[in-house]
Write an enzyme that holds these catalytic residues in place. Structure first.
Site, PDB file in Angstrom:
ATOM      1  N   CYS A 402       0.833  -1.201   0.000  1.00 31.39           N
ATOM      2  CA  CYS A 402       0.000   0.000   0.000  1.00 31.39           C
ATOM      3  C   CYS A 402       0.875   1.262   0.000  1.00 31.39           C
ATOM      4  CB  CYS A 402      -0.992  -0.019   1.157  1.00 31.39           C
ATOM      5  SG  CYS A 402      -2.407   1.025   0.811  1.00 31.39           S
ATOM      6  N   HIS A 529      -3.507  -4.769   0.378  1.00 31.50           N
ATOM      7  CA  HIS A 529      -2.965  -5.306   1.636  1.00 31.50           C
ATOM      8  C   HIS A 529      -3.019  -6.835   1.647  1.00 31.50           C
ATOM      9  CE1 HIS A 529      -2.595  -1.533   3.926  1.00 31.50           C
ATOM     10  NE2 HIS A 529      -3.616  -1.131   3.200  1.00 31.50           N
ATOM     11  N   GLU A 531      -1.442  -8.814   3.387  1.00 32.36           N
ATOM     12  CA  GLU A 531      -1.265  -9.376   4.733  1.00 32.36           C
ATOM     13  C   GLU A 531      -2.578  -9.819   5.366  1.00 32.36           C
ATOM     14  OE1 GLU A 531      -0.799  -6.204   3.880  1.00 32.36           O
ATOM     15  OE2 GLU A 531      -1.375  -4.795   5.455  1.00 32.36           O
TER      16      GLU A 531
HETATM   17  N1  GLN Z   1      -1.947   6.911   2.726  1.00 30.24           N
HETATM   18  C1  GLN Z   1      -2.025   6.168   1.511  1.00 30.24           C
HETATM   19  C2  GLN Z   1      -3.371   6.347   0.828  1.00 30.24           C
HETATM   20  O1  GLN Z   1      -4.312   6.753   1.440  1.00 30.24           O
HETATM   21  C3  GLN Z   1      -1.721   4.701   1.747  1.00 30.24           C
HETATM   22  C4  GLN Z   1      -2.772   4.012   2.537  1.00 30.24           C
HETATM   23  C5  GLN Z   1      -2.296   2.722   3.165  1.00 30.24           C
HETATM   24  O2  GLN Z   1      -1.108   2.434   3.211  1.00 30.24           O
HETATM   25  N2  GLN Z   1      -3.216   1.937   3.684  1.00 30.24           N
HETATM   26  O3  GLN Z   1      -3.491   6.061  -0.333  1.00 30.24           O
END
Ligand code: GLN
Length: 567
Positions: A402, A529, A531
């Site tokens: 992410c 994600h 994970e």
């Molecule tokens: N802050 C980033 C976004 O909003 C990444 C979000 C995250 O890592 N869950 O796109």
């Protein structure tokens, strides 16, 4: 489990699941928080599943937030995202890792949701003429959610964990609700399990039972007499202490369950509870005539965790490093990747703000792999960018999750495309090169709660890429939680410089979901994600591949669809 990869649980086909009467287990906690109630509930789920029962687990959180999505990780730990996009408590991560139960927004209920629903109903006039009260209106709503989960899942056993500690004011409606619920479903159909703490007082050299006695007394005051006490302790309880707890807490001797701090891994807990015969006792109380739990596979996982064939040390570069719970699923998924490779993984937790951006080697030298997890806000991003650069230039395996993908993108833009001030618009609204920008659909959004791009979405994988080799599939489903994305207007520039776009949302007009670098043993990052979809007995392919790369000589990890060389 990972779609199409984790074998479905065959044992669930036992005739037993046709059982009409659903059974209910309520797990409460006493004395202090952070006792591992969620782990205990999840471990009980493992044992009951391995007895052939279909299990569903839910968590009730007494706080007033509608969901934990807007809470700081330091406050709450990780926000665990489900397939349906629900942002939930991290205990739901334990439930998914320890059981096959499929979770949705119905598995997590907060006071905020309950009051929201009750108040909406009141405004619609559905309580017309009545005074709306905690009892029965709030408590009924809570009970509805237990019934609802039983109906949706068709589970044989519903385990409901009540967050917080007995004695909290805000937890009272939940305790009252489960007391009433148990009375309604009848004596042999509900069991109360109380997880409590038996502290060791160093000065006295003794374990003390008084807090447990008082916490049970508190429960009984409300009308709940626990059937089973799970005693969290540093040291073995011993016969005398068990007798004392049994006598003064009014439970049979066999219902005093010792749950000692684990030596190696949280995955030992189900085995520990089985040795204490907790699952037998539950089955006896609930009149469940099922075979003993077959835990052979689980034992093999523990064997690999305790005595792995290989070992590696990787670094996780993040912002919430001080709090273990903030990256819970990431750490677990890394460990699962290790289990899959029979490799013990030592995780070095590196605070991104501590990285010297001119000399990142001071913090990163000697690591077999570098992982940058998700995150929000600018703090620490320059350290993460330095870590991504260090991994790329020194051919150290890199996995970006992410924000970790956005970081890799910025790094590549600055140092390979020579767009020196490239950045994400999240961190610098004025950047001349916004290689990460706000998603189109987010531009209209001004409320914070539940408004990110959330939940499971399809991702299309490009053939002959590392992603394709790892997933062994060209369409995958992964869970998301973000507002910003790769700016596709730069896509061509990136590709010409050697960045491979290996995953996109669709085949036409796509959002970029995965990037990788071919001239590197293992450099891959994703906007989602992964994970959240890893289990100890079914590691996620990205983590499995990452650990493999960390263990291997660089040239052994190939970036095409051919089978990797077998050593
Ligand atoms: N802050 C980033 C976004 O909003 C990444 C979000 C995250 O890592 N869950 O796109």
């Amino acid at each position: 489990g990972y779609p199409g990869r984790c074998p479905e649980d065959r044992r669930l086909s036992l005739d037993f699941k046709k059982m009409k009467q659903t059974k209910y287990i309520f797990v409460t906690g006493g004395v202090v928080s952070s006792l591992g109630k969620g782990l205990t509930a999840a471990s009980l789920g493992t044992l009951l599943e391995n007895r052939g029962l279909k299990v569903a687990i839910q968590k009730f959180d007494p706080y007033l937030n509608v969901d934990p999505g807007t809470m700081n990780p330091f406050q709450h730990g990780e926000v665990y995202v489900l397939d349906d996009g629900a942002e939930t408590d991290l205990d739901l991560g334990h439930y998914e890792r320890f059981t096959h139960s499929k979770l949705s927004r119905f598995n997590n209920l907060t006071s905020g949701q309950v009051y929201q629903a009750v108040l909406e109903k009141e405004r619609k006039g559905e309580y017309l003429g009545k005074t709306v009260q905690v009892i029965p209106h709030v408590t009924d709503k809570i009970q509805d959610r237990i019934k609802q989960l039983a109906e949706i899942t068709g589970a044989d056993v519903i385990i409901t964990e009540i967050g917080g500690t007995t004695g909290d004011i805000e937890g009272l409606p939940f305790l009252e609700a489960i007391r009433e619920f148990a009375l309604k479903v009848g004596y042999n159909n509900a069991v109360f399990v109380h997880v409590t703490y038996v502290p060791f007082i160093k000065a006295a050299g003794e374990l003390k039972t008084k807090p447990t006695q008082q916490s049970v007394a508190k429960l009984r005051e409300i009308g709940i007499a626990p059937h089973i006490l799970v005693c969290r302790t540093e040291k073995p309880l011993g016969k005398e202490l068990r007798e004392k707890i049994s006598m003064f807490c009014n439970v049979p001797y066999a219902a005093v369950i010792e749950e000692k701090d684990v030596d190696h891994s949280i995955y030992e807990v189900p085995l520990m509870l089985q040795r204490e015969k907790m699952d037998s006792l539950i089955c006896e109380l609930l009149r469940l005539d099922v075979p003993p739990a077959d835990m052979k596979d689980w034992q093999e996982i523990i064997r690999k965790l305790i005595a792995p064939q290989h070992r590696v040390r990787i670094g996780v570069v993040g912002k919430y490093i001080g709090l273990n719970d903030a990256y819970k699923s990431v750490y677990e998924a890394v460990i699962h990747g290790g289990v899959a490779q029979d490799c013990g993984v030592a995780i070095e937790k590196i605070d991104a703000e501590d990285i010297d951006v001119e000399h990142p080697e001071k913090s990163l030298k000697g690591l077999a792999g570098i992982l940058v997890p998700g995150g929000f806000g600018e703090r620490g991003t320059e350290g993460k960018i330095a870590a991504a650069k260090y991994a790329r230039e020194n051919k150290i395996p890199y996995l970006g999750l992410c924000l970790g993908m956005q970081i890799a993108t910025i790094e590549f833009a600055r140092n390979v495309l020579h767009l020196g001030e490239a950045n994400s618009m999240e961190f610098d609204k004025e950047t001349p090169d916004p290689v990460i920008w706000l998603m189109e659909e987010q531009k209209e959004v001004n409320k914070k709660g539940g408004t990110m791009r959330l939940g499971a979405q399809d991702c299309h994988i490009k053939e002959n890429t590392l992603a394709a080799r790892l997933y062994q599939s060209l369409v995958i489903q992964e869970r998301h939680r973000h507002r910003f994305e790769f700016n596709s207007t730069y896509r061509k520039q990136f590709e010409e410089a050697g960045l491979v776009i290996s995953g996109t949302t669709s085949t036409e007009d796509p959002l970029v979901e995965m990037i990788e670098i071919t001239e590197h043993p293992f450099y891959i990052a994703c906007q989602f994600h992964p994970e959240f979809q890893s289990k100890p007995n079914c590691s996620h392919p990205l983590f499995k591949g990452f650990i493999e790369a960390c263990m291997n000589e660089p040239q052994k990890v190939r970036t095409n669809l051919e089978e990797p060389e077998t050593p």
